[in-house]
Motif scaffolding. Structure first.
Motif, PDB file in Angstrom:
ATOM      1  N   VAL A 106      21.471  32.282 -16.845  1.00 22.21           N
ATOM      2  CA  VAL A 106      20.614  32.337 -18.030  1.00 22.21           C
ATOM      3  C   VAL A 106      20.052  33.741 -18.181  1.00 22.21           C
ATOM      4  O   VAL A 106      19.857  34.455 -17.191  1.00 22.21           O
ATOM      5  N   ARG A 107      19.780  34.114 -19.431  1.00 21.91           N
ATOM      6  CA  ARG A 107      19.294  35.465 -19.717  1.00 21.91           C
ATOM      7  C   ARG A 107      18.125  35.416 -20.699  1.00 21.91           C
ATOM      8  O   ARG A 107      18.214  34.759 -21.736  1.00 21.91           O
ATOM      9  N   ASP A 108      17.055  36.107 -20.339  1.00 19.13           N
ATOM     10  CA  ASP A 108      15.911  36.316 -21.239  1.00 19.13           C
ATOM     11  C   ASP A 108      15.398  35.015 -21.848  1.00 19.13           C
ATOM     12  O   ASP A 108      15.221  34.907 -23.063  1.00 19.13           O
ATOM     13  N   ILE A 109      15.149  34.036 -20.987  1.00 18.91           N
ATOM     14  CA  ILE A 109      14.615  32.750 -21.447  1.00 18.91           C
ATOM     15  C   ILE A 109      13.091  32.835 -21.527  1.00 18.91           C
ATOM     16  O   ILE A 109      12.421  33.149 -20.537  1.00 18.91           O
ATOM     17  N   THR A 110      12.545  32.569 -22.695  1.00 16.28           N
ATOM     18  CA  THR A 110      11.097  32.558 -22.888  1.00 16.28           C
ATOM     19  C   THR A 110      10.680  31.226 -23.497  1.00 16.28           C
ATOM     20  O   THR A 110      11.123  30.869 -24.591  1.00 16.28           O
ATOM     21  N   VAL A 111       9.858  30.490 -22.757  1.00 14.28           N
ATOM     22  CA  VAL A 111       9.366  29.180 -23.197  1.00 14.28           C
ATOM     23  C   VAL A 111       7.913  29.050 -22.759  1.00 14.28           C
ATOM     24  O   VAL A 111       7.573  29.387 -21.624  1.00 14.28           O
ATOM     25  N   GLU A 112       7.067  28.569 -23.647  1.00 10.60           N
ATOM     26  CA  GLU A 112       5.672  28.288 -23.289  1.00 10.60           C
ATOM     27  C   GLU A 112       5.378  26.822 -23.551  1.00 10.60           C
ATOM     28  O   GLU A 112       5.743  26.283 -24.597  1.00 10.60           O
ATOM     29  N   VAL A 113       4.729  26.183 -22.582  1.00 10.74           N
ATOM     30  CA  VAL A 113       4.401  24.760 -22.680  1.00 10.74           C
ATOM     31  C   VAL A 113       2.888  24.612 -22.640  1.00 10.74           C
ATOM     32  O   VAL A 113       2.233  25.085 -21.706  1.00 10.74           O
ATOM     33  N   GLU A 114       2.338  23.958 -23.652  1.00  9.95           N
ATOM     34  CA  GLU A 114       0.895  23.775 -23.712  1.00  9.95           C
ATOM     35  C   GLU A 114       0.454  22.655 -22.776  1.00  9.95           C
ATOM     36  O   GLU A 114       1.240  21.788 -22.393  1.00  9.95           O
ATOM     37  N   ARG A 115      -0.822  22.678 -22.411  1.00 15.99           N
ATOM     38  CA  ARG A 115      -1.384  21.633 -21.560  1.00 15.99           C
ATOM     39  C   ARG A 115      -1.239  20.276 -22.258  1.00 15.99           C
ATOM     40  O   ARG A 115      -1.570  20.124 -23.433  1.00 15.99           O
ATOM     41  N   GLY A 116      -0.695  19.284 -21.546  1.00 16.24           N
ATOM     42  CA  GLY A 116      -0.533  17.951 -22.104  1.00 16.24           C
ATOM     43  C   GLY A 116       0.686  17.792 -22.985  1.00 16.24           C
ATOM     44  O   GLY A 116       0.852  16.762 -23.641  1.00 16.24           O
ATOM     45  N   GLU A 117       1.589  18.776 -22.979  1.00 15.88           N
ATOM     46  CA  GLU A 117       2.769  18.734 -23.830  1.00 15.88           C
ATOM     47  C   GLU A 117       4.002  18.357 -23.015  1.00 15.88           C
ATOM     48  O   GLU A 117       4.126  18.730 -21.849  1.00 15.88           O
ATOM     49  N   LEU A 118       4.913  17.617 -23.650  1.00 18.82           N
ATOM     50  CA  LEU A 118       6.196  17.289 -23.019  1.00 18.82           C
ATOM     51  C   LEU A 118       7.286  18.067 -23.748  1.00 18.82           C
ATOM     52  O   LEU A 118       7.569  17.808 -24.916  1.00 18.82           O
ATOM     53  N   VAL A 119       7.856  19.036 -23.058  1.00 19.70           N
ATOM     54  CA  VAL A 119       8.912  19.875 -23.623  1.00 19.70           C
ATOM     55  C   VAL A 119      10.215  19.570 -22.902  1.00 19.70           C
ATOM     56  O   VAL A 119      10.254  19.503 -21.665  1.00 19.70           O
ATOM     57  N   THR A 120      11.279  19.375 -23.670  1.00 22.61           N
ATOM     58  CA  THR A 120      12.583  19.026 -23.108  1.00 22.61           C
ATOM     59  C   THR A 120      13.565  20.175 -23.244  1.00 22.61           C
ATOM     60  O   THR A 120      13.687  20.771 -24.317  1.00 22.61           O
ATOM     61  N   LEU A 121      14.256  20.489 -22.145  1.00 19.18           N
ATOM     62  CA  LEU A 121      15.384  21.419 -22.163  1.00 19.18           C
ATOM     63  C   LEU A 121      16.636  20.581 -22.381  1.00 19.18           C
ATOM     64  O   LEU A 121      16.983  19.731 -21.557  1.00 19.18           O
ATOM     65  N   LEU A 122      17.316  20.804 -23.501  1.00 17.76           N
ATOM     66  CA  LEU A 122      18.452  19.981 -23.902  1.00 17.76           C
ATOM     67  C   LEU A 122      19.688  20.848 -24.103  1.00 17.76           C
ATOM     68  O   LEU A 122      19.605  21.935 -24.686  1.00 17.76           O
ATOM     69  N   GLY A 123      20.808  20.353 -23.648  1.00 15.31           N
ATOM     70  CA  GLY A 123      22.047  21.091 -23.854  1.00 15.31           C
ATOM     71  C   GLY A 123      23.172  20.485 -23.047  1.00 15.31           C
ATOM     72  O   GLY A 123      22.947  19.616 -22.192  1.00 15.31           O
ATOM     73  N   PRO A 124      24.412  20.926 -23.289  1.00 17.37           N
ATOM     74  CA  PRO A 124      25.561  20.397 -22.545  1.00 17.37           C
ATOM     75  C   PRO A 124      25.553  20.867 -21.093  1.00 17.37           C
ATOM     76  O   PRO A 124      24.802  21.779 -20.721  1.00 17.37           O
ATOM     77  N   SER A 125      26.395  20.266 -20.281  1.00 19.02           N
ATOM     78  CA  SER A 125      26.516  20.673 -18.880  1.00 19.02           C
ATOM     79  C   SER A 125      26.896  22.146 -18.797  1.00 19.02           C
ATOM     80  O   SER A 125      27.753  22.623 -19.542  1.00 19.02           O
ATOM     81  N   GLY A 126      26.208  22.869 -17.897  1.00 16.13           N
ATOM     82  CA  GLY A 126      26.511  24.274 -17.698  1.00 16.13           C
ATOM     83  C   GLY A 126      25.785  25.223 -18.628  1.00 16.13           C
ATOM     84  O   GLY A 126      26.026  26.434 -18.580  1.00 16.13           O
ATOM     85  N   CYS A 127      24.866  24.700 -19.453  1.00 20.28           N
ATOM     86  CA  CYS A 127      24.179  25.574 -20.417  1.00 20.28           C
ATOM     87  C   CYS A 127      23.021  26.343 -19.788  1.00 20.28           C
ATOM     88  O   CYS A 127      22.503  27.287 -20.382  1.00 20.28           O
TER      89      CYS A 127
END
Length: 351
Positions: A20-41
């Motif tokens: 993976v390259r240059d991944i930027t994700v912010e998750v707020e308190r009490g939030e459910l964030v899903t990483l979704l994608g095909p195998s190997g992503c």
């Protein structure tokens, strides 16, 4: 709301060149964030980097405003629920749950109270004396979740926790997970390749492809306004057709739509099956090839001069369709993708 998990410019490159390259994700308190994608992503690489099980090549990971990139897993304020339950087979349910608490020298009365609290959350009170081999797969995963909750993590990480279970049980457990998450105001980073699962439980979805992020948005926005052709192809069912864009219009067979972004030449048109509708006036002539009853709705397969189409209709309207009959349809909404950058145009209305 405050940011509980901050991933900034995270990279992890393996010797093969993948990662993976240059991944930027912010998750707020009490939030459910899903990483979704095909195998190997790269979604599991991101999750395990947050948990400390993989050392990133670069970037920053902060939990509760504290940099944790250099900390081992046991020192991070996070807990992981894996696809495999990882329960100790020689220990009872109680001992499996109490193990980490005993390491913290918690008194027996308080320890018993905490274990009962966790079992209550996952609806397994009374199972304390059973061994993992005496539990179903769903019950074992509930115990694994309860064990993670007992650590009182600032961020709970879940790596495809329901993928080994049957469809009905997956549906039940993700409902329970969402209920627990809301009740306890938990911050969660969830990994799955199941689009239905992601759409049903997430506050926001991060769609990943080949080590980078395609789109971050709420489930309804991911579905209604995919940012790229990849997202449109990956999320939900969709008909893809060729269209021609010129000046202020997009032409698809006998139909015309507004060309908001002034695309030119051949483009790809995406149409959800529920956006293919019957019309009495001008429209696309279509022959009914097949009718499939799918519970509360039916899937109609249509043959047209611009290609085969799938159409969803309410079961109450099925009597309007007969195999081999010819009907006319229109598209209530289309989504246009430029071949040059495969980016989403915007919702297009019929002219």
């Amino acid at each position: 709301m405050s940011i509980q998990l901050s991933i900034q410019n995270l990279s992890k490159i393996y010797p093969t060149g993948e990662g993976v390259r240059d991944i930027t994700v912010e998750v707020e308190r009490g939030e459910l964030v899903t990483l979704l994608g095909p195998s190997g992503c790269g979604k599991t690489t991101v999750l395990r980097s947050v948990g400390g099980f993989i050392e990133p090549s670069g970037g920053s990971i902060q939990i509760g405003g504290r940099e944790v990139s250099q900390l081992p897993p046991e020192k991070r304020p996070s807990a992981m629920v894996f696809q495999s339950y990882n329960l100790w087979p020689h220990m009872t349910v109680f001992d499996n749950l109490a193990f980490s608490l005993k390491l913290k020298k918690i008194k027996k009365k308080e320890l018993t109270k905490k274990v009962s609290w966790a079992l209550g959350l996952v609806h397994l009170l009374g199972m304390e004396k059973k061994y993992p081999s005496e539990l179903s797969g769903g019950q074992q995963q509930r115990i694994a979740l309860a064990r993670a909750l007992l650590l009182e993590p600032e961020v709970l990480l879940l790596d495809e926790p329901f993928s080994a279970l049957d469809a009905k049980l997956r549906h039940e457990l993700r409902e329970e997970l969402r209920e627990i998450q809301a009740k306890q105001n938990l911050t969660m980073l969830f990994v799955t390749h199941d689009q239905e699962e992601a759409l049903s439980i997430s506050d926001r979805i991060v769609v990943m492809n080949k080590g980078h992020i395609e789109q971050i948005a709420k489930p309804q926005d991911i579905y209604n306004q995919p940012a790229s052709l990849f997202v449109a192809q990956f999320i939900g069912r969709m008909n893809f057709l060729k269209g021609i864009a010129e000046a202020d219009k997009i032409t698809v067979g006998p139909m015309e739509f507004l060309n908001f972004h002034q695309y030119t030449g051949e483009i790809t048109i995406g149409v959800r099956p529920e956006d293919v509708i019957l019309t009495e006036g001008q429209g696309l002539e279509a022959k009914v090839e097949k009718i499939m009853m799918l519970g509360h709705y039916a899937e109609i397969t249509l043959h047209t001069i611009i290609g085969r189409l799938k159409m969803f209709v309410d079961r109450g309207d099925m009597n309007k369709f007969q195999v081999k009959n010819t009907i006319k349809v229109q598209f209530s909404t289309i989504q246009a993708f430029n071949h040059q950058n495969e980016k989403y145009d915007r919702r297009n209305q019929v002219i």
